[in-house]
Design an enzyme around this catalytic site. Structure first.
Site, PDB file in Angstrom:
ATOM      1  N   GLU A 111       0.827  -1.207   0.000  1.00  0.00           N
ATOM      2  CA  GLU A 111       0.000   0.000   0.000  1.00  0.00           C
ATOM      3  C   GLU A 111       0.861   1.256   0.000  1.00  0.00           C
ATOM      4  OE1 GLU A 111      -4.112  -1.324   2.066  1.00  0.00           O
ATOM      5  OE2 GLU A 111      -2.330  -1.596   3.306  1.00  0.00           O
ATOM      6  N   GLU A 131      -3.856  -9.894   3.674  1.00  0.00           N
ATOM      7  CA  GLU A 131      -4.652  -9.665   4.878  1.00  0.00           C
ATOM      8  C   GLU A 131      -5.786 -10.669   5.062  1.00  0.00           C
ATOM      9  OE1 GLU A 131      -2.725  -5.631   4.185  1.00  0.00           O
ATOM     10  OE2 GLU A 131      -3.414  -7.337   2.989  1.00  0.00           O
TER      11      GLU A 131
END
Length: 257
Positions: A111, A131
């Site tokens: 990210e 995740e």
């Protein structure tokens, strides 16, 4: 702060290095605060025209959030710094940012990379948002930016399986600009930065701004954004300097205004 994130200036290019190789450059409170502070400063620094972000060592660009630090009470510093996670993921930064991905860019590490404009990757680098394997989702922009950078079916694959992709596939998908041997990743990123820094900084910044803003609106609205930029750049001192330098057969002396 100085130990967690290293700084180096080369000409008009600033290098920020996440310096926690023993933790795969995971983002703890100190890293997030330092990156936030440095990026705040660089945004106002007229002598900084391009920023390069990399990680220490050859294992990881960043493994994302340091879960031990998060669990020990550093969550406010990690997530609440100016600019969002890592000081970057929610930052509106008008200058070009290049990620020199020296190893794996996973979870929040990916990210942070997606918050950069250009990516030079080591040939052994891997990319992913795992995740879902932990019962979580990528909460720092991965689910927003990946579908804009790669085909949405592949973005779904990465988010839903949590499996990483290698550098070769990332290049084929257009996620990275260049894949190079690990030993030369920073050198190649700096070469790219210097090519950008050779151009008029105002023109570069407005080019970035127009493309990012126009990508979010219909073309009819994009023309208004484009015209606003043209009005500023075409009347700038640099716009006068470029043709004069060309006519005089010399390198331009950019002022960034």
């Amino acid at each position: 702060m100085a130990d967690e994130v290293l700084r180096e200036r080369r000409g008009h290019v600033e290098i920020l290095t996440i310096n926690r190789p023993e933790a795969r450059n995971a983002i703890n409170g100190a890293v997030s605060r330092a990156m936030s502070s440095f990026m705040d400063e660089l945004g106002d620094d007229d002598d900084c025209w391009v920023v390069v972000i990399t990680g220490s060592g050859d294992k990881a660009f960043s493994a994302g959030m340091d879960l031990k630090a998060f669990a020990s009470g550093e969550s406010a510093d990690i997530m609440g710094a100016s600019g969002g996670f890592g000081g970057l993921t929610q930052r509106a930064f008008h200058k070009p940012i290049i990620a020199a991905v020296n190893g794996s860019a996973l979870a929040g590490g990916l990210e942070i990379m997606l918050s950069c404009d250009l990516v030079v990757a080591a040939d052994h680098a891997t990319f992913g948002i795992p995740e879902a394997k932990r019962g979580l989702i990528a909460g720092a922009g991965g689910l927003l930016r990946l579908p804009k950078r790669i085909p949405i079916a592949v973005a779904f694959e990465l988010a839903m399986t949590g499996d990483p992709i290698d550098a070769a596939r990332a290049y084929t998908l257009g996620l990275v600009n260049k894949v190079v041997p690990a030993a030369s990743v920073l050198t190649e990123a700096l070469a790219l930065a210097e090519r950008i820094a050779a151009n008029a900084p105002l023109a570069v910044r407005y080019s970035k701004s127009v493309m990012k803003r126009a990508a979010e609106v219909p073309e009819s609205e994009g023309w208004a954004i484009n015209q606003d930029a043209v009005s500023v750049v075409f009347t700038s001192a640099d716009a006068m300097e470029g043709p004069v330098a060309f006519a005089e057969k010399r390198e331009p002396r950019w002022q960034g205004k």
